[in-house]
Every structure is written in C-alpha cells, then in structure tokens.
Scaffold this active site. Structure first.
Site, PDB file in Angstrom:
ATOM      1  CD  GLU A 107     -21.414 -10.172 -22.930  1.00 55.61           C
ATOM      2  OE1 GLU A 107     -21.480 -10.922 -21.958  1.00 55.61           O
ATOM      3  OE2 GLU A 107     -22.419  -9.795 -23.568  1.00 55.61           O
ATOM      4  CB  CYS A 121     -24.442  -7.020 -31.296  1.00 58.91           C
ATOM      5  SG  CYS A 121     -25.234  -6.372 -29.853  1.00 58.91           S
ATOM      6  CB  CYS A 128     -25.516  -0.683 -18.306  1.00 62.62           C
ATOM      7  SG  CYS A 128     -26.700   0.523 -18.938  1.00 62.62           S
ATOM      8  CB  CYS A 132     -33.093  -2.602 -18.243  1.00 61.74           C
ATOM      9  SG  CYS A 132     -32.846  -0.942 -18.907  1.00 61.74           S
ATOM     10  CB  CYS A 135     -30.661  -5.856 -19.582  1.00 59.62           C
ATOM     11  SG  CYS A 135     -28.994  -5.565 -20.138  1.00 59.62           S
ATOM     12  CB  CYS A 350     -27.132  -7.075 -24.013  1.00 59.17           C
ATOM     13  SG  CYS A 350     -26.584  -5.792 -22.948  1.00 59.17           S
TER      14      CYS A 350
HETATM   15  S1  SF4 Z   1     -30.903  -2.840 -21.658  1.00 56.65           S
HETATM   16 FE1  SF4 Z   1     -29.087  -3.322 -20.428  1.00 56.65          FE
HETATM   17  S2  SF4 Z   1     -27.404  -2.303 -21.461  1.00 56.65           S
HETATM   18 FE2  SF4 Z   1     -29.314  -1.437 -22.283  1.00 56.65          FE
HETATM   19  S3  SF4 Z   1     -29.702   0.360 -21.006  1.00 56.65           S
HETATM   20 FE3  SF4 Z   1     -30.807  -1.324 -20.019  1.00 56.65          FE
HETATM   21  S4  SF4 Z   1     -29.334  -2.170 -18.509  1.00 56.65           S
HETATM   22 FE4  SF4 Z   1     -28.195  -0.885 -19.940  1.00 56.65          FE
END
Ligand code: SF4
Length: 365
Positions: A107, A121, A128, A132, A135, A350
């Site tokens: 994206e 962005c 990833c 997190c 996210c 994101c």
């Molecule tokens: S916020 Fe999302 S993209 Fe950023 S490090 Fe954490 S899991 Fe990965």
C-alpha cells in the site's frame, strides 16, 4: 517472543527483477558507457525521470537518437503495477495498492491536506514481523523486504499520478506497511536517493522514517542521515502497556529508547507518535508517564486517533477526549498536535486495505 526474534529481516534474499531498472545505478552506468553517453546527459535524463516525473520515452528524448535503443531495451521504468486505487470522498486522500513482480500487494497512501503540501506514506516491507496490536499490517505477518527500487517506485508513481493536478510530492513518510528499520540497508539507500539533488531532490526535513523503536536502527539513522527526520511510535510511556501493544518493546525498553532520544538531541526534532486507545493509553496515569518520559527532550508529539479495523479488539478514544488529552499536554508545556485522520473512508491507515482485500480473497470476511 512473537514477531521479535524469529525473522532476521535484514538478511533475506532480495527479489529478482526480470531486467535492470532506472533505479539500478550500476546497470545504468554500464549502459551509459556502452552508449558513450556523457555524464551531464545522464544527469538530465535522471532529472526528467525523477524531478519532472516523466515517462521513460520522454526521458529518452534527452539522449541522441542513436543512443536511445540501448537504454530502451536495457531498462524498465516501472517496478510496481497499480492494482487498485481508492479516492476518499471526504478529503481527496488516495490509497494505491501495488502488485509486486512476485505477486504481493503493498500500500501507498497520498495525503492532500488543505495546505497543499502533498505527502506520501510509503511501505518498506510486505507485511511486518512486529505484530503490533493496533496495526492491520501486524496481523498479516511478514513476507519479505521491499527493494530500493520498490520503495522509490512508490514515490515516482505518485508524482506521475498527481502531476496533472499541478502537485508534486513534498513530504515522504515511511509509515506504510513494514518496520523500516528492520529493512535498514534498502531504506537508508532509498532515503539517500530521495534527498540527493541528482535524484528526487527532496529536503531532508521532508523525509521521515517512522519506527516502533528499533534502537540500533535509530542510532544508525541519526548517524547516517542527520538531516532527515525520525519518528518514534511511542504509543505508551508505560513499559507494561507498551509491551502489550508493541511486542518489540520487550527487546528495546523505554529506558533504552530514552537514551537514544537524548543522544539524538542535537540532530533536529524527533517526532513522537502516540495513539490514543480507550482505557489503555488515555488514562491520567498514561498522561503523567508520558510527560515524565518526554521531560525536556526536544521532540514534537503527534497524538493519533485510532482507526478501528477488522480483527482488532481495540477501541479508540473519542475525539472529544482526544482533545482534552491534547490540551492537558499543552498545559504541561509540550509541543503537541492532535492529528486529523485523513482517508478514513478508504481505510488509509497502514495495512488496512490490503488486509481487508486478502480476507475477501480468502473468503473469510
Ligand atoms: S505498526 Fe504495523 S507496520 Fe509498524 S512495526 Fe508495528 S506491525 Fe509493523
């Protein structure tokens, strides 16, 4: 520790592209020598491609006719293919989904604030490895790192897309899919090209790399790219809460991050990102911990309202309470901005749109 130690994201094999690209310095230099193109002509060729965001055919016109064929046959311009574009009816933000040569989706989001300062962005990884909890990308898992060409092609694509509106990219933020400092080699090289006068020629203060707190990468970033900006996604100044929402916090605790921020002091303002989650990061004790942690650090704090997404069990703080939290911090003397979410109707945060699409594709939505 899920998502922290399992994947050595820096040392994975790179994706092989079918032919050299306009981002491949060595291949372009070989072509230049073969075709006996003068260095100053190559400089003009790059200006047309990267500063004027023209197509390859237009850039080839810079070269003498007899030298064009070698470049045309030896180089490809676009690395990514546009798979889908969604435009916000609220604020004009655009979310672009690109397909990579090996069939992954990533994206890129174009933000068009009223100031006219277009920001993009961009993503640095497919998925990833950090997981997190706030996210959507974190729920997808990690596939691979993006290459320098794939990172830069997002910016060039956007410049070409918005050119007809009389716009060009002013700010680049590495806040899309992926943790940029776990793809350090490619991200640092891409940032260098973004600020290089011979390439994209952006101001260093307009290029921001955002991290959840990969301490060695933060140190390396402030050493190697001192004119560019670093953003730390702090999201909580309480170690236990931070570990709950950011698994990497166990590896790089608040005490380590504070030390890094203190040493980065002379290298320009660091942005601190703080997401407001109901009853998790917005309580009075969270505010006190935040004020204590930031102390006299020369940082700017951005408060971010949370965009909920499928699969998340977190709830955002109401906008009214975000404003109260923001005002209390201002009263404590902090430099703080409450961000307005752009592109809410197109899942601009994101990973949201790709994750949504993957679910639909797998028929589990
Ligand atoms: S916020 Fe999302 S993209 Fe950023 S490090 Fe954490 S899991 Fe990965």
């Amino acid at each position: 520790m899920e998502g922290v130690d399992e994947v050595d994201t820096e040392n994975l094999p790179r994706v092989a592209l079918p032919m050299a690209t306009i981002y491949d310095e060595e291949a372009v230099e070989v072509l230049r020598k073969q075709a006996a193109v003068q260095p100053h002509t190559l400089k003009r060729f790059r200006n047309v491609l990267f500063k004027q965001a023209a197509g390859l055919e237009e850039a080839l016109e810079i070269l003498p006719v007899e030298q064009q064929a070698g470049f045309r046959e030896g180089l490809q311009a676009e690395v990514l293919t546009l798979h889908e574009a969604r435009v916000s009816e609220i604020d004009g933000a655009e979310k672009l989904i690109f397909r990579t040569v090996d069939d992954h989706l990533i994206e890129t989001v174009i933000l068009k604030p009223e100031s006219g300062r277009t920001a993009v962005c961009i993503s640095s990884q497919v998925g990833c490895a950090c997981y997190c909890s706030f996210c959507a990308t974190g729920l997808m898992g990690f596939s691979r790192n993006l290459s320098v060409a794939e990172i830069l092609d997002q910016v060039r694509w956007v410049n070409r897309r918005i050119k007809t509106e009389g716009r060009s990219v002013r700010n680049v933020v590495f806040m899309g899919m992926g943790e940029p400092l776990l793809n350090q080699a490619a991200v640092f090289e891409a940032v260098e090209r973004l600020v290089d006068p011979a390439w994209f020629n952006l101001s260093g203060s307009h290029v921001t790399v955002s991290t959840v707190g990969i301490a060695p990468g933060m140190r390396a970033f402030t050493e190697r790219l001192p004119t560019c900006r670093l953003a730390l996604s702090l999201h909580s100044a309480r170690q236990s809460v931070r570990e709950r929402i950011i698994p990497q916090a166990r590896k790089y605790p608040l005490s380590v991050l504070k030390e890094v921020l203190e040493k980065a002091e002379t290298r320009g303002t660091v942005m601190i990102e703080y997401i407001l989650l109901k009853d998790l990061t917005d309580r009075p004790e969270d505010l006190t911990a935040l004020v204590d942690f930031l102390g006299d650090l020369p940082v700017h704090l951005n408060l971010i309202p949370f965009n909920s997404f499928i699969g998340s069990n977190l709830e955002g703080t109401s906008y009214a309470n975000c404003t109260i939290f923001c005002n209390k911090l201002k009263n404590k003397g902090l430099k703080v901005t409450l961000r307005h979410s752009l592109g809410v109707d197109i899942m601009a945060a994101c990973g949201q749109l790709v994750q949504h699409k993957l679910k639909i594709d797998k028929n589990i939505d």
